[in-house]
Motif scaffolding. Sequence first.
Motif, PDB file in Angstrom:
ATOM      1  N   UNK A 278      40.508  47.132  49.299  1.00  0.00           N
ATOM      2  CA  UNK A 278      40.525  48.431  49.166  1.00  0.00           C
ATOM      3  C   UNK A 278      42.020  49.093  48.980  1.00  0.00           C
ATOM      4  N   UNK A 279      42.778  48.717  49.883  1.00  0.00           N
ATOM      5  CA  UNK A 279      44.351  49.199  49.372  1.00  0.00           C
ATOM      6  C   UNK A 279      44.937  48.835  47.950  1.00  0.00           C
ATOM      7  N   UNK A 280      44.433  47.525  47.601  1.00  0.00           N
ATOM      8  CA  UNK A 280      44.858  46.880  46.183  1.00  0.00           C
ATOM      9  C   UNK A 280      44.363  47.888  45.340  1.00  0.00           C
ATOM     10  N   UNK A 281      42.819  48.299  45.464  1.00  0.00           N
ATOM     11  CA  UNK A 281      42.196  49.048  44.284  1.00  0.00           C
ATOM     12  C   UNK A 281      42.927  50.278  44.111  1.00  0.00           C
ATOM     13  N   UNK A 282      43.026  50.816  45.269  1.00  0.00           N
ATOM     14  CA  UNK A 282      43.936  52.555  45.333  1.00  0.00           C
ATOM     15  C   UNK A 282      45.050  52.442  44.736  1.00  0.00           C
TER      16      UNK A 282
ATOM     17  N   UNK B  11      39.190  42.402  44.304  1.00  0.00           N
ATOM     18  CA  UNK B  11      38.475  41.124  44.362  1.00  0.00           C
ATOM     19  C   UNK B  11      36.922  41.384  43.907  1.00  0.00           C
ATOM     20  N   UNK B  12      36.518  40.640  43.068  1.00  0.00           N
ATOM     21  CA  UNK B  12      35.078  40.625  42.804  1.00  0.00           C
ATOM     22  C   UNK B  12      34.595  39.389  43.278  1.00  0.00           C
ATOM     23  N   UNK B  13      33.549  39.215  43.766  1.00  0.00           N
ATOM     24  CA  UNK B  13      32.667  37.909  44.060  1.00  0.00           C
ATOM     25  C   UNK B  13      32.054  37.484  42.890  1.00  0.00           C
ATOM     26  N   UNK B  14      32.310  36.336  42.611  1.00  0.00           N
ATOM     27  CA  UNK B  14      31.534  35.653  41.228  1.00  0.00           C
ATOM     28  C   UNK B  14      30.377  34.819  41.446  1.00  0.00           C
ATOM     29  N   UNK B  15      30.566  34.183  42.753  1.00  0.00           N
ATOM     30  CA  UNK B  15      29.357  32.992  43.030  1.00  0.00           C
ATOM     31  C   UNK B  15      29.337  33.281  44.841  1.00  0.00           C
ATOM     32  N   UNK B  16      28.404  33.051  45.260  1.00  0.00           N
ATOM     33  CA  UNK B  16      28.083  33.005  46.743  1.00  0.00           C
ATOM     34  C   UNK B  16      27.033  31.907  47.131  1.00  0.00           C
ATOM     35  N   UNK B  17      27.224  31.326  48.285  1.00  0.00           N
ATOM     36  CA  UNK B  17      26.207  30.391  48.761  1.00  0.00           C
ATOM     37  C   UNK B  17      26.047  30.389  50.128  1.00  0.00           C
ATOM     38  N   UNK B  18      24.840  31.141  50.659  1.00  0.00           N
ATOM     39  CA  UNK B  18      24.524  31.031  52.066  1.00  0.00           C
ATOM     40  C   UNK B  18      23.684  30.127  52.681  1.00  0.00           C
ATOM     41  N   UNK B  19      24.215  29.742  53.589  1.00  0.00           N
ATOM     42  CA  UNK B  19      23.242  28.819  54.487  1.00  0.00           C
ATOM     43  C   UNK B  19      22.793  29.526  55.824  1.00  0.00           C
ATOM     44  N   UNK B  20      21.453  29.541  56.037  1.00  0.00           N
ATOM     45  CA  UNK B  20      20.980  30.410  57.492  1.00  0.00           C
ATOM     46  C   UNK B  20      20.745  28.984  58.314  1.00  0.00           C
ATOM     47  N   UNK B  21      21.318  29.403  59.392  1.00  0.00           N
ATOM     48  CA  UNK B  21      21.502  28.066  60.318  1.00  0.00           C
ATOM     49  C   UNK B  21      20.582  28.536  61.626  1.00  0.00           C
TER      50      UNK B  21
ATOM     51  N   UNK C 288      37.864  42.732  55.935  1.00  0.00           N
ATOM     52  CA  UNK C 288      38.649  42.798  56.804  1.00  0.00           C
ATOM     53  C   UNK C 288      39.830  41.790  56.587  1.00  0.00           C
ATOM     54  N   UNK C 289      39.453  40.494  56.265  1.00  0.00           N
ATOM     55  CA  UNK C 289      40.188  39.452  55.898  1.00  0.00           C
ATOM     56  C   UNK C 289      41.530  39.951  54.977  1.00  0.00           C
ATOM     57  N   UNK C 290      40.898  40.216  53.965  1.00  0.00           N
ATOM     58  CA  UNK C 290      41.651  40.807  52.766  1.00  0.00           C
ATOM     59  C   UNK C 290      42.487  41.773  53.018  1.00  0.00           C
ATOM     60  N   UNK C 291      42.230  42.936  53.804  1.00  0.00           N
ATOM     61  CA  UNK C 291      43.050  44.210  54.218  1.00  0.00           C
ATOM     62  C   UNK C 291      43.899  43.707  55.302  1.00  0.00           C
ATOM     63  N   UNK C 292      43.442  43.069  56.374  1.00  0.00           N
ATOM     64  CA  UNK C 292      44.269  42.960  57.585  1.00  0.00           C
ATOM     65  C   UNK C 292      45.458  41.723  57.376  1.00  0.00           C
ATOM     66  N   UNK C 293      44.787  40.687  56.759  1.00  0.00           N
ATOM     67  CA  UNK C 293      45.826  39.568  56.555  1.00  0.00           C
ATOM     68  C   UNK C 293      46.515  39.414  55.231  1.00  0.00           C
ATOM     69  N   UNK C 294      45.943  39.846  54.143  1.00  0.00           N
ATOM     70  CA  UNK C 294      46.217  39.568  52.861  1.00  0.00           C
ATOM     71  C   UNK C 294      47.028  40.696  52.006  1.00  0.00           C
TER      72      UNK C 294
END
Length: 173
Positions: free
Chosen positions: A62-66, A72-82, A52-58
Amino acid sequence: MTSQSKPLGGHDGPYPVPVEITGFTVQPDWIDYNGHMNVGYYGVVFDLAFERLLVDHLGLGEPQVAALGQGPYILQSHLHFLREVREGEALVFRFRMLDADHKRGHYFAQMVSAEGGTVCATQEALFMNVSHTTGRSESYPDWAAARLARMVADHAGLEPAPQIGQPIGIRRS
C-alpha cells in the motif's frame, strides 16, 4: 529498474528465516455451513498476511501504491488445504521468498495454527509489480529489487516444503 531512491519503509535485512507474520484470528463470518473456515477466506487471510510482509519487511504494498502509483499483483496462486481451521483459532504465517527478479517475486507461505504449530494450509504464489497508470508490468525501484534479492538469498537454505511446485490433478495409481 526504476530509480526511486528512498525506501518507503521496511528494512534492508537480514530477513527472518522464514518471516513470521502473527496477529490473525479466524473470524465468525469466515465460517461456512461445514463449521470451518470457508475456502474463499483462506485466500483472503493469506493476502492480508502477504500485505504485512510487503509493508513491514520490504516497504512495498500500500505505501508503494500511494507513493509511486505501482504495486504488487498476484498472477498465480496455488493453495493446499491440509487441516480444517475453526472459528477463534489464532494463525501464524511463515513466508519464504523463493525467487525474484526486477519485476516479479515467487513466494511460499504456510498457515500455521498458533496453538500446536500444525500447518493448516499452504500458498505458493507469483506476483508482479504493476503500474496503476499503464496497467502493465514495471520494474521495481532499485532498493526494492535489492531487498527482494536479499530475502531470496536469506531464505535459500530453508528445507523445501513438499507442496512447492506441485501440479494439480487427480492422482491415479
